[in-house]
Design an enzyme around this catalytic site. Structure first.
Site, mmCIF file in Angstrom:
data_model
loop_
_atom_site.group_PDB
_atom_site.id
_atom_site.type_symbol
_atom_site.label_atom_id
_atom_site.label_comp_id
_atom_site.label_asym_id
_atom_site.label_seq_id
_atom_site.Cartn_x
_atom_site.Cartn_y
_atom_site.Cartn_z
ATOM 1 N N LYS A 1 1.108 -1.294 0.070
ATOM 2 C CA LYS A 1 0.310 -0.072 0.016
ATOM 3 C C LYS A 1 1.119 1.242 -0.356
ATOM 4 O O LYS A 1 0.844 2.334 -0.675
ATOM 5 C CB LYS A 1 -0.717 -0.185 1.775
ATOM 6 C CG LYS A 1 -1.533 1.664 1.839
ATOM 7 C CD LYS A 1 -2.349 2.058 1.107
ATOM 8 C CE LYS A 1 -2.737 3.150 0.534
ATOM 9 N NZ LYS A 1 -4.008 4.102 0.259
ATOM 10 N N CYS B 1 -3.042 11.213 1.543
ATOM 11 C CA CYS B 1 -2.762 9.885 1.523
ATOM 12 C C CYS B 1 -1.163 9.921 1.057
ATOM 13 O O CYS B 1 0.187 9.925 1.464
ATOM 14 C CB CYS B 1 -2.918 9.430 0.565
ATOM 15 S SG CYS B 1 -4.859 8.798 0.603
HETATM 16 N N1 SAJ Z 1 -0.463 15.056 -8.616
HETATM 17 C C1 SAJ Z 1 0.288 15.495 -10.078
HETATM 18 N N2 SAJ Z 1 0.745 15.247 -11.228
HETATM 19 C C2 SAJ Z 1 0.187 13.935 -11.868
HETATM 20 C C3 SAJ Z 1 -1.114 13.210 -10.666
HETATM 21 C C4 SAJ Z 1 -1.096 14.178 -9.743
HETATM 22 O O1 SAJ Z 1 0.741 16.636 -9.307
HETATM 23 O O2 SAJ Z 1 0.257 13.228 -12.878
HETATM 24 C C5 SAJ Z 1 -0.614 15.525 -7.676
HETATM 25 C C6 SAJ Z 1 -2.001 15.763 -7.457
HETATM 26 O O3 SAJ Z 1 -2.518 17.021 -7.720
HETATM 27 C C7 SAJ Z 1 -2.488 15.642 -5.595
HETATM 28 C C8 SAJ Z 1 -1.342 14.924 -5.364
HETATM 29 O O4 SAJ Z 1 -0.349 14.271 -6.822
HETATM 30 O O5 SAJ Z 1 -2.254 16.686 -5.255
HETATM 31 C C9 SAJ Z 1 -1.994 13.286 -5.204
HETATM 32 O O6 SAJ Z 1 -2.917 13.162 -6.253
HETATM 33 P P1 SAJ Z 1 -3.317 11.167 -7.055
HETATM 34 O O7 SAJ Z 1 -4.346 11.330 -7.862
HETATM 35 O O8 SAJ Z 1 -1.894 10.615 -7.406
HETATM 36 O O9 SAJ Z 1 -3.845 10.698 -5.625
HETATM 37 P P2 SAJ Z 1 -4.449 10.601 -4.570
HETATM 38 O O10 SAJ Z 1 -3.957 11.412 -3.661
HETATM 39 O O11 SAJ Z 1 -5.819 11.185 -4.466
HETATM 40 O O12 SAJ Z 1 -4.617 9.681 -4.189
HETATM 41 C C10 SAJ Z 1 -3.961 8.117 -4.398
HETATM 42 C C11 SAJ Z 1 -3.905 6.811 -5.671
HETATM 43 N N3 SAJ Z 1 -3.093 6.556 -5.075
HETATM 44 C C12 SAJ Z 1 -2.075 6.244 -6.842
HETATM 45 O O13 SAJ Z 1 -3.152 6.338 -7.507
HETATM 46 C C13 SAJ Z 1 -1.012 5.180 -6.821
HETATM 47 C C14 SAJ Z 1 -5.428 6.677 -4.745
HETATM 48 O O14 SAJ Z 1 -5.178 5.111 -6.163
HETATM 49 C C15 SAJ Z 1 -4.756 5.784 -3.301
HETATM 50 O O15 SAJ Z 1 -6.556 4.974 -3.329
HETATM 51 C C16 SAJ Z 1 -5.198 7.134 -2.168
HETATM 52 O O16 SAJ Z 1 -4.322 7.644 -3.174
HETATM 53 C C17 SAJ Z 1 -5.184 6.546 -1.122
HETATM 54 O O17 SAJ Z 1 -5.668 6.865 -0.356
HETATM 55 O O18 SAJ Z 1 -3.630 5.831 -0.423
#
Ligand code: SAJ
Length: 448
Positions: free
Chosen positions: A219, A273
């Site tokens: 995880k 997360c």
């Molecule tokens: N972000 C970027 N560039 C990207 C993708 C995201 O800057 O290309 C930023 C987003 O804007 C945001 C942050 O990263 O600020 C996190 O966003 P995210 O969409 O990557 O992740 P979360 O936190 O919404 O959800 C994550 C997910 N994990 C993964 O994709 C590996 C989700 O599947 C998990 O269930 C969740 O964390 C969790 O609860 O752990």
């Protein structure tokens, strides 16, 4: 009762489920099981939260959640309580979804989980299935959770226990809970069989059985992988600024290679997360912290992006002969990612507070949340644009993609746009005279 009779109860949807912690994970989980046909009781210590839930209002924005909550409450398939003993004694299955945040020193804070386990260990857990869903540092299941139950449990180790980390993405929780495959760390085979049969009732994809330590670590590694990947994209963006090239164009070209897939740079990483899970990964329970330059530096890179954005704003204003301390900047979006109301760890927080420190008048517009982090919340985006010196897009909400660049260039003079998420067409913006800036694109300011 034997394992077989609990299996039968699960199969017939007769098992009563108690979900402890009705937050962003617990509530969608409880309602999904309830919708599947189980009787679910949700436990939380926050009476205010229970009041909101019982009034059929969703305490946070999540697609379809309020509707589902109403249905489950009206069908009497979902009830709530703040009495842990009552909840546990009436349940056959207990799913723990409490928060496991980090401290100011970036160390795991497992106090909520510890407290719940301690209290539970004083009740009879005989023949119950207990599942932990909270993200936890490696070895927490064995060294903290099991040791509490072993030490204090009056009746002995006569229940089943498994670790099944949640994988819900805020904003898509109700759909991803059913479609994302699930990992179950089994304490013993019976616990794994029971937990798998339970999740099979709501999950259409694969359910993988493994050891608790693999489940815990997987995880955290998943989210660390994403954090490091974003940090890589951000580092490349910073490099592009030095080279005077556009990171968007560069990434598109690199990604045409069959084995390269660079994700998007941006204003930083937020949410409940990604900013914390790498720290949980590096701080195993009962062992010395792990040193990882790659993981720690990635966190630093992502944490540094909000201040980098403020630098870009300052340069953009200076380029147009405007003093930052006398400027008005309109922030588009305070939530941490597109189309969610969640603002925990949002890059917007640091950006806004730094701009305010520099004397900027900060206006804020976000149709998804009331959070303005100290900026002045406005309700009409066009009025905000017309009274600002610069427009700073922090969150890529769908609504913002519809903003008309021509209209922006007509009502904002000069038109300064800092598009940290690359949602606008840069070339179109520049063609109509907008001063366009972004992370990873430095054409319009001096490189220092
Ligand atoms: N972000 C970027 N560039 C990207 C993708 C995201 O800057 O290309 C930023 C987003 O804007 C945001 C942050 O990263 O600020 C996190 O966003 P995210 O969409 O990557 O992740 P979360 O936190 O919404 O959800 C994550 C997910 N994990 C993964 O994709 C590996 C989700 O599947 C998990 O269930 C969740 O964390 C969790 O609860 O752990």
């Amino acid at each position: 009762m034997s394992k077989e009779s609990l299996l039968k109860q699960i199969d017939n949807y007769d098992a009563k489920i108690c979900v402890i912690g009705l937050g962003h994970v617990g509530l969608p989980t409880a309602l999904t099981f309830s919708k599947a046909g189980f009787n679910v009781i949700g436990h939380d210590i926050n009476n205010n939260l229970l009041k909101i839930i019982n009034s059929k209002k969703s305490p946070f924005k999540e697609v379809g959640l309020e509707e589902l909550l109403r249905t489950c409450l009206e069908n009497n398939k979902f009830t709530t309580s703040n009495n842990l003993q009552d909840c546990i004694s009436s349940a056959d299955i207990v799913i723990i979804c409490v928060a496991t945040p980090i401290t100011k020193e970036s160390k795991p804070n497992l106090s909520e989980l510890q407290e719940v386990c301690k209290q539970m260990s004083t009740f009879s857990l005989e023949n119950k299935l207990i599942i932990i869903e909270s993200s936890i540092p490696p070895f927490t299941f064995e060294k903290l959770v099991l040791s509490i139950f072993h030490k204090d449990l009056k009746t002995g180790f006569d229940f089943w226990i498994a670790y099944a980390p949640e994988r819900l993405s805020p904003g898509n929780a109700l759909s991803e809970i059913k479609t994302t495959s699930r990992v179950i760390g089994q304490q013993d085979q019976n616990a794994g069989t029971l937990a798998k049969s339970l999740y099979k009732k709501i999950i259409s994809s694969e359910i993988v059985l493994t050891s608790p330590i693999i489940a815990e670590t997987s995880k955290l590694v998943e989210n660390t992988f994403r954090d490091v990947s974003i940090a890589f994209a951000n580092e490349i963006a910073l490099l592009c600024e030095k080279y005077g090239i556009d990171v968007s164009e560069l990434i598109k070209i690199c990604n045409s290679h069959p084995r390269v897939n660079i994700i998007k740079p941006g204003p930083g990483v937020g949410g409940p997360c990604l900013p914390k899970d790498p720290y949980l990964l590096l701080n195993p329970q009962g062992l010395a912290p792990i040193t990882s330059a790659l993981i720690s530096n990635s966190r630093k890179t992502n944490d540094g992006m909000p201040l980098h954005v403020v630098n870009i704003v300052e340069k953009a204003l200076k380029n147009n002969k405007l003093k930052i301390s006398k400027s008005t900047v309109l922030i588009l979006g305070t939530s941490y990612k597109a189309n969610v109301s969640e603002t925990r760890f949002s890059p917007a927080k640091k950006i806004i507070s730094e701009l305010i420190t520099k004397g900027v008048k900060v206006l804020v517009f976000d149709p998804h949340t009331d959070e303005s982090f100290g900026g002045e919340k406005i309700s009409n985006v066009w009025e905000g644009i017309s009274s600002s010196d610069a427009l700073l897009l922090v969150t890529d909400h769908t609504e913002f993609k519809k903003l008309d660049l021509v209209k922006i260039s007509n009502i904002m003079k000069p038109s300064i746009l800092i598009d940290t998420r690359r949602i606008f067409d840069r070339k179109q913006a520049e063609q109509i005279g907008i001063h366009y800036f972004s992370v990873g694109y430095s054409k319009n300011y001096e490189i220092t």
